[in-house]
Design a protein around this motif. Structure first.
Motif, mmCIF file in Angstrom:
data_model
loop_
_atom_site.group_PDB
_atom_site.id
_atom_site.type_symbol
_atom_site.label_atom_id
_atom_site.label_comp_id
_atom_site.label_asym_id
_atom_site.label_seq_id
_atom_site.Cartn_x
_atom_site.Cartn_y
_atom_site.Cartn_z
ATOM 1 N N VAL A 132 0.888 -1.192 -0.025
ATOM 2 C CA VAL A 132 -0.045 0.146 0.091
ATOM 3 C C VAL A 132 0.866 1.307 -0.107
ATOM 4 O O VAL A 132 0.666 2.131 -0.736
ATOM 5 N N LEU A 133 2.049 1.122 0.871
ATOM 6 C CA LEU A 133 2.680 2.380 1.027
ATOM 7 C C LEU A 133 3.341 2.513 -0.435
ATOM 8 O O LEU A 133 3.744 3.774 -0.683
ATOM 9 N N SER A 134 3.740 1.537 -1.208
ATOM 10 C CA SER A 134 4.533 1.681 -2.331
ATOM 11 C C SER A 134 3.463 2.304 -3.366
ATOM 12 O O SER A 134 4.048 3.130 -4.041
ATOM 13 N N ALA A 135 2.421 1.956 -3.275
ATOM 14 C CA ALA A 135 1.549 2.398 -4.321
ATOM 15 C C ALA A 135 0.967 4.020 -3.978
ATOM 16 O O ALA A 135 0.994 4.929 -4.878
ATOM 17 N N VAL A 136 1.011 4.212 -2.560
ATOM 18 C CA VAL A 136 0.840 5.750 -2.278
ATOM 19 C C VAL A 136 1.943 6.572 -2.712
ATOM 20 O O VAL A 136 2.003 7.596 -3.092
#
Lengths: 305, 438
Positions: A117-121
């Motif tokens: 999720v952090l990578s996508a954000v």
């Protein structure tokens, strides 16, 4: 199969293009023509223009001036002031991008809950168009209703709203901040790819040799990331040197001449003053300087890799 | 297989090329057969009003108009590119700021020989005709005109115990300090100084009201002395010493200023007069009913003068090259800039539509216009202030190039990076250098 059939045909035609080669040329020709028209020709033509005193507002007077436009630019103190600002902007931007991207890449290289999720954000700023990014930061920095003032005021860090972009001492740093926000995601991806290629054996061996985390980072990770770093630094330097959008939307070169960078001067000279000859000369100087800088960085880093 | 597909490609290319040539030929023939319209270019303002007025013109005369519009921000550059590229334009909106540049380049031509257009000169303010003239020749007929107004928030003044608006710049500073001391506004005086097209109008209003000039009648820079120097010193002191003008004025443009004044954050502001309507519109402004106009305050040796500006209908060499085309173009220009069916219809429509000002003196006596104005402004005072408006004195072929440097110089002085004296000297030096280059 193709090679076998084409060889006799070539031989039969005494070295002339074969049937397949002719077909290939025909198929490539449209794209090559388009590329020539939209890329090669404009580049050549802009150099031709830079040798003339072409100013659209004086359409009846277009003298050949040779290299005079280049001399005018290079002897103009304001141009060198703009070069200084461009250098300052580039150094602070590229340094910040490299450091922040490295930290973020190291973080994302670890396994922890929510990593995907952090990578996508993290990719969101990269997906935002440059102009939209600039408009967003204009709102954030606004001295009357900006989010930055609102936040700092709510947190009691400031007693009254501050003038951000209108303060000549802060302008370049604030624009650099907006640039970094946009550029970090790509740099993270490039560094993350580099991190993924480091063999786990190296870390295992370092551990066996008694290396602590910092030593493993300094002696294993960093050396292995040199080529990725070279790519990040060269790319981001080129982006920073020629960057225009943020200067156009956030400050229009102001306040005063606080954000008159080279790209802004090229825009003003070419599209406001409509002095195409001088603007083209300035563009060529910027392009050559960027090319030389990129070459020097690649060479310097290549010797160490 | 390969050969047959190549033949098929060849025939496809041949067919396509033949089709394109045929379509192009038919298109050209069609265009030639159709009546050549009058090509009319404007920036993207009051587009629907313009279109409806064009429809009226076409119905009355049977002539066709090819109307195109471009955003204001790109209009000058777009038109210049079209002029250089030979695009068909017969008449277009022109800003007074571009007149010398376009006239020198030969992109617009004088209209003195068309009496249908010059006949209106007696009915417009002097600065309007002055603003449309260059080197003794007139280049058009009025589209719209306005001036820089001194707007005040009557309610805030009353709360501060001030019974009347200031009449001098010294009084402006005193009243602003009073308002600030009572906590009614942090920065009571609003002077937008962002680097944008409006900046020269704000600067000129300050300079003219101080009795100064930026350039004398011979075109020499005088901006480093007299009223111009007093104006810049006043502004620098207002920001740095009295703190009645926000330092953020250097990033505040005309539109941002309008919003800021509408939000009730200021007591006084330099704002284009036509914005008075918006400021007094309850749907758009929190100070509706309280925004009033006063005469521009005067400096120590100044007057109530302000700056006025003009946008007008210009005529191209293309239109004048053919007698019939010229006559038709003049008809269209008069239909918009002069009278249509015996009245200044377009000027009235424009005023009612967007509040755009008019230079026609007789319209100030028109009961319909007086009633419309009275809803938000003092029509007599507006007429008086307009009569005191002066044309910009810096409008030359090199105006645009100098304007960037001058705006930057004023901003640097406001921010305390250079002294006002040095800023004006730098600006004057640039002017002199550009004038020499011609």
């Amino acid at each position: 199969m193709t090679a076998i059939t084409s060889l006799p045909r070539r031989a039969a035609r005494f070295g002339g293009p074969t049937y397949d080669e002719r077909n290939a040329l025909v198929l490539i020709a449209p794209l090559a023509t388009v590329l020539f028209a939209v890329a090669v020709f404009p580049i050549l033509y802009s150099f031709y223009i830079s040798l003339y005193g072409l100013k659209l507002t004086r359409p009846h007077r277009v003298p050949f001036v040779g290299l005079e436009n280049y001399v005018t630019v290079l002897t103009d103190p304001q141009f060198w002031e703009a070069v200084g600002r461009t250098a300052a902007f580039s150094v602070m931007s590229v340094a910040a991008v490299a450091v922040i991207a490295l930290l973020a890449a190291l973080l994302l290289n670890e396994e922890f809950p929510g990593r995907r999720v952090l990578s996508a954000v993290l990719l969101v700023p990269w997906a935002i168009p440059y102009v939209a990014n600039a408009l967003m930061w204009k709102w954030i920095y606004d001295s009357n209703y900006g989010a930055l003032n609102g936040l700092l005021y709510q947190l009691d860090f400031i007693n009254s709203y501050m003038v951000w972009l209108g303060d000549a001492d802060k302008t370049l740093a604030l624009i650099a901040n907006a640039f970094v926000w946009k550029e970090v995601p790509l740099a993270v991806i490039l560094l993350l790819v580099g991190l993924k290629t480091i063999p786990a054996d190296l870390y295992a061996a370092a551990k066996v040799d008694g290396a602590n985390a910092l030593q493993r980072f300094l002696h294993v990770t960093l050396p292995a990331l040199k080529s990725s770093f070279a790519l990040v630094i060269v790319y981001e330097t080129m982006m920073a040197i020629r960057h225009f959008d943020l200067f156009f939307i956030l400050t229009e070169g102001g306040p005063g001449d606080a954000s008159h960078v080279v790209a802004w001067r090229i825009y003003v000279e070419t599209f406001r003053n409509l002095n195409f000859g001088l603007g083209a000369a300035m563009s060529y100087i910027l392009a050559l300087a960027t090319l030389a800088l990129a070459y020097a960085v690649i060479r310097a880093l290549a010797q160490r890799i | 297989m390969s050969k047959s597909s190549a033949l098929s490609r060849r025939s496809f290319l041949k067919t396509s090329a033949s089709g394109l040539v045929a379509a192009s030929t038919v298109g050209r023939a069609g265009a030639a057969l159709a009546a050549d319209p009058i090509h009319f270019a404007t920036w993207s303002a009051a587009v629907d009003t313009v279109k409806s007025h064009i429809a009226g013109f076409e119905a009355k005369t049977g002539l066709k108009v090819d109307y195109s519009n471009t955003p204001w921000a790109q209009f000058r550059e777009t038109m210049i590119t079209k002029f250089v590229g030979g695009a068909p334009i017969d008449t277009l909106w022109v800003s007074d700021s571009w007149l010398p540049e376009w006239a020198e380049a030969g992109w617009i031509k004088p209209v003195d020989q068309y009496k249908a257009l010059t006949a209106y000169n007696d009915d417009v303010d002097k600065f309007c005709v002055d603003s449309m003239s260059y080197q003794g020749k007139q280049y058009g007929i009025t589209y719209y005109t306005d001036f820089m107004g001194f707007i005040y928030n009557e309610d805030m003044l009353k709360k501060a115990g001030l019974s009347a608006p200031p009449t001098t710049w010294a009084e402006v500073i005193d009243q602003a300090k009073t308002i600030k001391s009572k906590g009614l506004a942090e920065y009571p005086l609003l002077v937008p100084m962002a680097q944008e097209t409006w900046l020269i109008e704000f600067i000129s209003a300050l300079v003219f009201s101080h009795g100064g000039r930026l350039v004398d009648d011979k075109g020499n820079a005088v901006m480093q002395e007299g009223g111009a120097a007093q104006a810049l010193n006043l502004l620098v002191d207002a920001v740095q010493k009295h703190k009645v003008v926000s330092p953020s004025c250097v990033e505040t443009g005309e539109l941002a200023a309008l919003k800021s004044f509408s939000a009730g954050q200021h007591a006084f502001g330099l704002i284009p007069k036509y914005r008075l309507r918006t400021l007094n519109d309850p749907k758009q402004s929190q100070v509706a009913g309280h925004a009033k106009i006063a005469l521009m305050p005067k400096g120590e040796k100044g007057s109530h003068a302000t700056v006025g500006w003009m946008r007008f209908y210009g005529m191209t060499p293309r239109a004048q090259a053919d007698a019939t085309r010229a006559a038709n173009t003049v008809k269209l220009m008069e239909w918009f800039g002069g009278k249509a069916d015996g009245e200044y219809r377009f000027q009235k429509l424009l005023f009612k539509d967007v509040g755009a000002g008019f230079g026609v003196k007789s319209l100030f006596k028109d009961p319909e216009m007086r009633a419309a104005y009275a809803a938000y402004g003092d029509v007599d005072l507006i007429g008086k202030q307009q009569g005191l408006a002066l044309k910009k004195d810096v409008v030359t072929p090199w105006f645009g190039e100098w304007n960037d440097v001058n705006g930057s110089a004023w901003q640097q002085a406001i921010l305390g990076k250079v002294t006002p004296d040095q800023a004006l000297k730098n600006s004057a030096a640039k002017w002199t250098s550009l004038k020499k280059q011609g």
